[in-house]
Enzyme design. Structure first.
Site, PDB file in Angstrom:
ATOM      1  N   GLY A  18    -118.505 -31.323  18.981  1.00 25.48           N
ATOM      2  CA  GLY A  18    -119.154 -30.084  18.610  1.00 25.48           C
ATOM      3  C   GLY A  18    -120.212 -30.345  17.557  1.00 25.48           C
ATOM      4  O   GLY A  18    -120.666 -31.478  17.367  1.00 25.48           O
ATOM      5  N   ASP A 133    -113.722 -15.608  17.514  1.00 26.49           N
ATOM      6  CA  ASP A 133    -114.557 -16.399  18.426  1.00 26.49           C
ATOM      7  C   ASP A 133    -113.787 -16.701  19.707  1.00 26.49           C
ATOM      8  O   ASP A 133    -113.710 -17.851  20.155  1.00 26.49           O
ATOM      9  CB  ASP A 133    -115.020 -17.698  17.753  1.00 26.49           C
ATOM     10  CG  ASP A 133    -116.179 -18.366  18.513  1.00 26.49           C
ATOM     11  OD1 ASP A 133    -116.852 -17.667  19.302  1.00 26.49           O
ATOM     12  OD2 ASP A 133    -116.412 -19.565  18.308  1.00 26.49           O
TER      13      ASP A 133
END
Length: 281
Positions: A18, A133
């Site tokens: 990420g 999220d």
């Protein structure tokens, strides 16, 4: 790499990466088991908000530990430059994003996934935590096919340490973020229900309910919140599923149902089974 980490685990192949970190498979000679190691480069965290999220995520994961549908954190190792989070290992390449990219799911499969996801969300909410999220990339599956909600980097406490029970701050991902978050006002934990509703819509139709050519256009579509069920995409979807979608993807937060109410909805309780052909629209 932390010396104590190297003495207890052998780092193996990379599983994903990420913005700030890389996830590896790691092996423990002591237990003979494989785990996931999320290694975060702290030198890349130049923003104070990012540093706050880094400190908060392990604490929140410990708080919500114990639920079968939440990724379990085993150990934390930290040195001057890196933070290493050792968690249970999920099947490589098997997340919900991968599954829905192959096309719509049948209602029983979608219901089974939604029930596990909302069970995890409900548990978090009872613990005073909002994930903020919820998206297919953060929904993993273990080797037995059990759903695991992951990545609590954007999570926030709305209970216990928060007197008003409200949160603020624009976080989330364009397709899945609730409109009240985009408006920049205070909001509550039902933002997770909206996101889960968007995921259900995608599981049943193969496309998101609100989208645009750019992030800005997508945000504008979310703010309008005009929920539609195109016949070519929803002709085989049951009225019960559509009813649940309307109640989850509802702009009026006071009318949007809670995670607990989702679990009590007839479509979820029935496992997404259509009772008869007459129920089809």
């Amino acid at each position: 790499m932390s010396e104590s980490l190297k003495t207890e685990y052998q780092l193996c192949e990379e599983l994903g990466r990420g913005r700030f970190g890389i996830v590896y498979r790691c092996f423990s000679p002591l237990t003979g088991e494989s785990y996931a190691c999320k290694t975060i480069d702290k030198t890349l965290l130049l923003d104070s908000t990012d540093r706050e999220c880094l400190e908060k995520e392990p604490k929140i994961l410990h708080l919500v530990a114990g639920h079968p549908n939440i990724l379990h954190l085993f150990k934390i190792y930290e040195d001057d430059n890196y933070l290493h989070l050792i968690s249970e290992l999920c099947s490589a390449g098997d997340d919900l994003f991968t599954r829905v990219s192959r096309g719509p799911l049948m209602e029983p499969e979608a219901a089974q996934i939604l029930k596990q996801l909302v069970s995890a969300i409900s548990y978090c909410h009872h613990m005073g935590v909002a994930h903020r999220d919820i998206k297919p990339d953060n929904i993993l599956f273990d080797t037995r096919g059990r759903l695991k909600l992951a990545d609590f980097g954007s999570a926030e406490w709305f209970g216990m340490n928060c007197e008003s029970g409200m949160m603020e701050g624009i976080v989330g991902t364009p397709y899945y973020v609730a409109p009240e978050v985009l408006r920049g006002r205070e909001y509550n934990e039902k933002v997770d229900v909206w996101s889960a509703g968007v995921i259900l819509y995608i599981m049943l139709s193969g496309v998101p309910p609100f989208f645009g050519e750019t992030s800005t256009e997508t945000f504008e579509a979310v703010l309008r919140g005009n929920l539609r069920f195109p016949h070519r995409l929803f002709r085989s979807v049951s009225p019960e599923a559509k009813d649940l979608l309307r109640k989850m993807i509802c702009k009026d937060v006071s009318r949007r149902i809670s995670a607990d109410q989702v679990l009590r909805h007839p479509w979820v309780i029935s496992g997404g089974e259509i009772r008869s052909m007459a129920d089809l629209t």
